[in-house]
Scaffold this active site. Structure first.
Site, PDB file in Angstrom:
ATOM      1  N   LYS A   1     -24.416  34.057 -34.505  1.00 46.72           N
ATOM      2  CA  LYS A   1     -23.597  33.152 -35.335  1.00 46.72           C
ATOM      3  C   LYS A   1     -22.546  34.034 -36.004  1.00 46.72           C
ATOM      4  O   LYS A   1     -22.892  34.903 -36.808  1.00 46.72           O
ATOM      5  CB  LYS A   1     -24.497  32.471 -36.365  1.00 46.72           C
ATOM      6  CG  LYS A   1     -23.770  31.653 -37.431  1.00 46.72           C
ATOM      7  CD  LYS A   1     -24.773  30.959 -38.367  1.00 46.72           C
ATOM      8  CE  LYS A   1     -24.110  30.188 -39.494  1.00 46.72           C
ATOM      9  NZ  LYS A   1     -25.077  29.535 -40.384  1.00 46.72           N
TER      10      LYS A   1
ATOM     11  N   ASN B   1     -28.789  33.082 -39.323  1.00 45.65           N
ATOM     12  CA  ASN B   1     -28.213  33.793 -40.464  1.00 45.65           C
ATOM     13  C   ASN B   1     -28.994  35.102 -40.524  1.00 45.65           C
ATOM     14  O   ASN B   1     -29.898  35.287 -41.331  1.00 45.65           O
ATOM     15  CB  ASN B   1     -28.373  32.991 -41.751  1.00 45.65           C
ATOM     16  CG  ASN B   1     -27.475  31.768 -41.742  1.00 45.65           C
ATOM     17  OD1 ASN B   1     -26.403  31.769 -41.139  1.00 45.65           O
ATOM     18  ND2 ASN B   1     -27.905  30.704 -42.409  1.00 45.65           N
TER      19      ASN B   1
ATOM     20  N   GLU C   1     -19.879  29.895 -41.945  1.00 48.17           N
ATOM     21  CA  GLU C   1     -20.659  29.786 -43.185  1.00 48.17           C
ATOM     22  C   GLU C   1     -20.912  31.160 -43.818  1.00 48.17           C
ATOM     23  O   GLU C   1     -22.019  31.488 -44.225  1.00 48.17           O
ATOM     24  CB  GLU C   1     -21.986  29.060 -42.917  1.00 48.17           C
ATOM     25  CG  GLU C   1     -21.773  27.633 -42.421  1.00 48.17           C
ATOM     26  CD  GLU C   1     -23.044  26.809 -42.307  1.00 48.17           C
ATOM     27  OE1 GLU C   1     -24.105  27.395 -42.064  1.00 48.17           O
ATOM     28  OE2 GLU C   1     -22.945  25.570 -42.456  1.00 48.17           O
TER      29      GLU C   1
ATOM     30  N   GLU D   1     -33.828  18.602 -40.896  1.00 44.13           N
ATOM     31  CA  GLU D   1     -33.042  18.948 -42.082  1.00 44.13           C
ATOM     32  C   GLU D   1     -32.438  17.716 -42.769  1.00 44.13           C
ATOM     33  O   GLU D   1     -32.656  17.496 -43.958  1.00 44.13           O
ATOM     34  CB  GLU D   1     -31.938  19.926 -41.677  1.00 44.13           C
ATOM     35  CG  GLU D   1     -31.011  20.280 -42.829  1.00 44.13           C
ATOM     36  CD  GLU D   1     -29.958  21.302 -42.440  1.00 44.13           C
ATOM     37  OE1 GLU D   1     -29.962  21.762 -41.284  1.00 44.13           O
ATOM     38  OE2 GLU D   1     -29.135  21.642 -43.313  1.00 44.13           O
TER      39      GLU D   1
ATOM     40  N   ASP E   1     -22.816  18.327 -37.933  1.00 43.56           N
ATOM     41  CA  ASP E   1     -23.968  19.180 -38.223  1.00 43.56           C
ATOM     42  C   ASP E   1     -25.244  18.341 -38.303  1.00 43.56           C
ATOM     43  O   ASP E   1     -25.800  18.175 -39.387  1.00 43.56           O
ATOM     44  CB  ASP E   1     -23.719  19.913 -39.556  1.00 43.56           C
ATOM     45  CG  ASP E   1     -24.770  20.962 -39.839  1.00 43.56           C
ATOM     46  OD1 ASP E   1     -25.580  21.241 -38.949  1.00 43.56           O
ATOM     47  OD2 ASP E   1     -24.769  21.504 -40.964  1.00 43.56           O
TER      48      ASP E   1
HETATM   49  C1  GCV Z   1     -28.964  28.431 -40.251  1.00 42.85           C
HETATM   50  C2  GCV Z   1     -26.448  23.945 -41.341  1.00 42.85           C
HETATM   51  C3  GCV Z   1     -27.681  24.303 -42.103  1.00 42.85           C
HETATM   52  C4  GCV Z   1     -27.805  25.802 -42.276  1.00 42.85           C
HETATM   53  C5  GCV Z   1     -27.778  26.447 -40.889  1.00 42.85           C
HETATM   54  C6  GCV Z   1     -26.471  26.078 -40.227  1.00 42.85           C
HETATM   55  C7  GCV Z   1     -26.391  26.626 -38.812  1.00 42.85           C
HETATM   56  O1  GCV Z   1     -25.315  24.184 -42.101  1.00 42.85           O
HETATM   57  O2  GCV Z   1     -27.671  23.672 -43.331  1.00 42.85           O
HETATM   58  O3  GCV Z   1     -29.007  26.063 -42.923  1.00 42.85           O
HETATM   59  O4  GCV Z   1     -27.909  27.838 -40.985  1.00 42.85           O
HETATM   60  O5  GCV Z   1     -26.390  24.682 -40.139  1.00 42.85           O
HETATM   61  O6  GCV Z   1     -26.679  25.881 -37.909  1.00 42.85           O
HETATM   62  O7  GCV Z   1     -26.035  27.773 -38.639  1.00 42.85           O
END
Ligand code: GCV
Length: 839
Positions: free
Chosen positions: A303, A226, A307, A414, A386
């Site tokens: 990316k 991100n 999202e 995570e 995910d």
């Molecule tokens: C970096 C999931 C995580 C996000 C992450 C995303 C991704 O949704 O919760 O924090 O973002 O994956 O892999 O891009």
């Protein structure tokens, strides 16, 4: 004591390896003194001199590492020499240099880049240990590999090991933000960034590069996917160059994650349309500037359209258009673009039973196969959703035959308890890596596909989302280091078993004592299944707070929202119907043999049943039990196993250093409490929803438990907890008294006289540090402060914590009083107390 026994004891004390305090900073590179028998044997096998051929970085690191390792493990130096000495030596250098300067020692055969050969050569009474690399980096990897053998007490006098990495790509991605925080990071702050720029002091980054090099990891992307667009602005070039300088001595190259909108946001162009020539020129100029400062710069990670990130859809362009415009800027310099396959719509309509997030990667990328340039790699998460606790392999692995691929594994935990729970991920990764996709009905494991071996691709491999930060021990949980280790070892050689890797890690990290080895290995190897058992078995996915902290239990959080991680549990059944016949059709994305397996309930493995099918709660599993009973049983099994870990760990007292012993004990005790919270929440939720009772009568009946709502309260007020299933009984009690005041909850003991452990279930939110004091018959028996670092600001399953007071003497009529003193926003909340079995 007899004189003989006395001298034996003295001798043992003198030779026994010291049990000294350690903070975990050295990780698996401790080079601690070997146990006496191993030291004696290695002492004879290991030469006393070291002869390094060549001066290139990182050859010097290879020599330095060998000297450091031998000194630490054998307690004697390795003497550097400039010619082959009469008495034998460790000879370290590239294969080419050894062939030139010491041809008799060189192994016959070739070595590609990054590969190495370890060999012992006996010439009369002289012995040489040869560490030959395909290049300088391979030589360094060889040095670490030889030290790994030494640390485990392996025989070193008849070596002839040639190791070639399985794939060229062995990267880690840091999700580090420029302000120093880390997205989904639990190991402290960034090793690279602070306050919007690269850290002034990069000592830890260099030390980290050493850890990565010891595993053969050859590149690191240093910022969050991100991505902050600013990272591409000119002032960042010298900063990134400083990071590259810190990592380079260890053969680790640096890459960055980029934002696709940067031509507009940073470059001030009117557009970021990938087919616009001005946009292409902008990407080229940025790549040229980076390579001018960092000639070995590794590439970019992108990316896009995911999202909330911008992407080619803004201009109706494809992912191939987007990837290629960036890849072409990198191409002249040999750089790679990793384009993430994690693209999905997080605003999907949950009411439409045909919608399915699991389909997204394949639907987005399969149609574009063959359209990506040769220096593009599609980086695919190991499962279609995910990083959930159990997912099938992503069907996209078999869906790209003319495109490079890498598998993305998440090292940071995570959805695996965020380094507060110990979960060793190697067994899960192995499941996916070894999974046979049956592409064209031929053997085609995921590991072979991503390494480019099945579809004959020039590039590919393994990317791990790292779990490291500036915590003293890198990960904030000593046992979580094993995941970084395992990722690196599997990226080097995915044919290693999870047990091999656990064994290596444990012996290097905690020593070669057999009891330590067995206990730690057992804990690690059982942990994925155990975690799954108490957080969501049968392919339900982790039943966590998906729209919140991804940590606390919240069974309904994944339902009725656009994020698409649905399990569709209701009164009559549970699971996502992903069949071709009646469901979302996801299963049809697999090659026919795999699709056939998953399409039928009868042949779907139990572990994935609810990922693939919607079934009634009474559906029998292959194991014979029903779905609902399995949900109950597995949660109880999981919680029981973690409780046993605590006991097993206690058995290691004195066998490892006290510092790490205590830290892991505390972590496991916390995990044992959390496993009970998860167990109760999930089983109560399914009990209420299904209306089916637990055959074993456990769900809803908690002997020894006294709810805080039923206590005599002074100052404490009843409060509801959301989600409801995370508090026992009907909720909790909170003390909303003014600062400095206390509240009390008084519980009456009605059991027989005896000595008991008493568990107090309270809530530890991260907005204060409330204080608790427990009294029995007016006498203080325990006090503690709720100041743990838990990712929850509210009363829920994440903040629910357990304090166990050991050995409390109780008799009928005794009053157990819990006094809570709130602090900040923390209300010293209580859920229940539980009188545990008598001792
Ligand atoms: C970096 C999931 C995580 C996000 C992450 C995303 C991704 O949704 O919760 O924090 O973002 O994956 O892999 O891009």
């Amino acid at each position: 004591m007899t004189k003989r026994l006395w001298s034996l004891t003295v001798a043992l004390v003198l030779v026994a390896p010291p049990v000294f305090a350690e903070n975990g900073h050295a990780a698996w590179l401790r080079y601690a003194a070997l146990a006496p028998d191993a030291a004696a044997r290695a002492g004879a096998e290991v030469p006393r001199a070291i002869y390094r051929l060549g001066a290139d970085v990182p050859l010097d690191r290879a020599e330095e590492e060998l000297r450091r390792g031998v000194q630490g493990m054998l307690g004697r130096p390795l003497e550097p020499v400039n010619a082959l000495p009469a008495g034998g030596a460790i000879v370290v250098g590239t294969l080419a240099s050894i062939r030139t300067s010491a041809p008799a020692l060189a192994p016959a055969g070739d070595l590609p880049a990054d590969a190495f050969w370890l060999r012992t050569v006996h010439q009369g009474d002289r012995s040489f240990t040869v560490i030959a690399g395909g290049d300088a980096r391979g030589t360094l990897y060889g040095a670490f590999a030889w030290l790994r053998r030494l640390a485990q007490g392996q025989l070193l006098d008849a070596l002839d090991d040639r190791e070639v990495p399985y794939a060229p790509v062995r990267w880690v991605d840091q999700w580090d933000n420029l302000n120093g925080s880390i997205e989904r990071g639990y190991g402290g702050n960034s090793l690279f960034w602070a306050n919007g720029k690269v850290r002034d002091d990069l000592t830890r980054a260099g030390e980290y590069a050493r850890l990565l090099a010891s595993l053969g990891i050859n590149a690191v992307s240093i910022n969050n996917v991100n991505a902050n667009p600013l990272v591409l602005s000119p002032e960042f070039v010298p900063q990134i160059a400083r990071v590259a300088d810190a990592m380079r001595p260890w053969g680790v190259r640096v890459a960055i994650a980029i934002d696709f909108g940067s031509p507009q946001s940073v470059g001030k162009l009117p557009t970021y349309d990938p087919v616009d020539p001005a946009v292409a020129a902008w990407w080229k100029a940025r790549a040229d500037a980076l390579y001018a400062a960092i000639p070995d710069f590794a590439g970019f990670v992108l990316k896009a359209d995911s999202e909330g990130r911008v992407g080619p859809s803004a201009y109706n362009r494809t992912h191939a258009d987007a990837a290629n415009v960036v890849a072409r800027a990198l191409k002249p310099h040999g750089g790679i673009l990793f384009y993430r396959g994690f693209v999905y719509d997080h605003h999907m309509d949950w009411r439409n039973l045909k919608n399915d997030r699991a389909r997204a990667a394949y639907d987005n990328f399969h149609p574009l196969d063959g359209q990506f340039d040769d220096n593009v790699i599609i980086q695919i998460k190991h499962g279609p959703i995910d990083f959930q606790v159990r997912e099938p392999a992503s069907p996209l692995f078999a869906g790209l035959e003319r495109t490079n691929e890498a598998i993305e594994l998440q090292i940071t935990q995570e959805y695996f308890g965020q380094a507060r729970h110990q979960v060793f991920l190697a067994p899960m990764w192995k499941d996916t890596l070894d999974f046979d996709m049956r592409a064209h009905d031929q053997p085609s494991t995921v590991k072979a596909i991503v390494a480019g071996r099945v579809f004959h691709r020039p590039l590919g491999g393994f990317v791990g989302v790292a779990n490291s930060g500036d915590a003293e021990n890198w990960t904030n949980n000593h046992l979580s280091q094993a995941n970084l280790y395992a990722f690196g070892r599997l990226a080097w050689n995915p044919d290693l078993s999870a047990a091999d890797i656990a064994g290596e890690w444990t012996r290097q990290t905690f020593g070669t004592d057999p009891q330590v080895g067995k206990t730690v290995d057992d804990l690690l190897l059982a942990s994925w299944r155990t975690y799954e058992n108490y957080t969501g078995p049968l392919g339900l996915q982790t039943l966590t707070d998906i729209v919140g902290n991804h940590y606390s239990v919240a069974v309904e959080a994944s339902e009725e929202n656009g994020w698409g991680q649905w399990h569709r549990a209701d009164a009559s059944g549970v699971g996502m119907d992903r069949t071709v016949a009646t469901g979302t059709g996801f299963i049809g994305q697999y090659p026919p043999a795999v699709a056939k397996l998953y399409e039928s309930i009868e042949t779907t493995p139990d572990d994935l049943l609810l990922f693939m099918h919607h079934v009634p709660y009474t559906q029998p599993l292959q194991s014979g039990t029903t779905v609902i009973q399995f949900i109950y049983d597995s949660h109880y099994d999981g919680a029981e196993t973690v409780a046993k870990w605590v006991e097993q760990w206690r058995g290691l007292r004195g066998l490892i250093d006290d510092e790490r012993y205590q830290a892991v004990l505390k972590q496991l005790e916390y995990q044992a409490g959390q496993a009970i919270v998860w167990r109760d929440a999930v089983t109560r939720w399914f009990h209420k929803t299904s209306g089916i009772s637990d055959d074993k009568g456990r769900v809803g009946s908690y002997p020894g438990r006294i709810e805080a709502e039923a206590a005599q309260l002074q100052g404490y007020q009843l409060s509801t907890v959301t989600p409801w299933e995370t508090a026992s009984g009907s909720g909790a009690v909170e003390c909303r008294a003014a600062v400095g005041n206390t509240c009390t909850a008084t519980f009456k003991y009605a059991g027989a006289a005896g000595t008991h452990d008493v568990a107090v279930e309270y809530f530890d939110v991260n907005t204060g540090a409330a204080h608790y004091r427990a009294r029995v018959g007016g006498k203080v028996v325990a006090e503690w402060t709720a100041n743990d670092r838990i990712p929850s600001r509210k009363l829920d399953g994440g903040s629910s914590s357990r304090y166990v007071i050991s050995g409390v003497a109780l008799k009928p009529g005794d009053e157990i009083q819990i006094e809570g003193t709130p602090d900040g926003q923390e209300t010293a909340a209580l859920d229940y107390i539980e009188i545990l079995g008598s001792k």
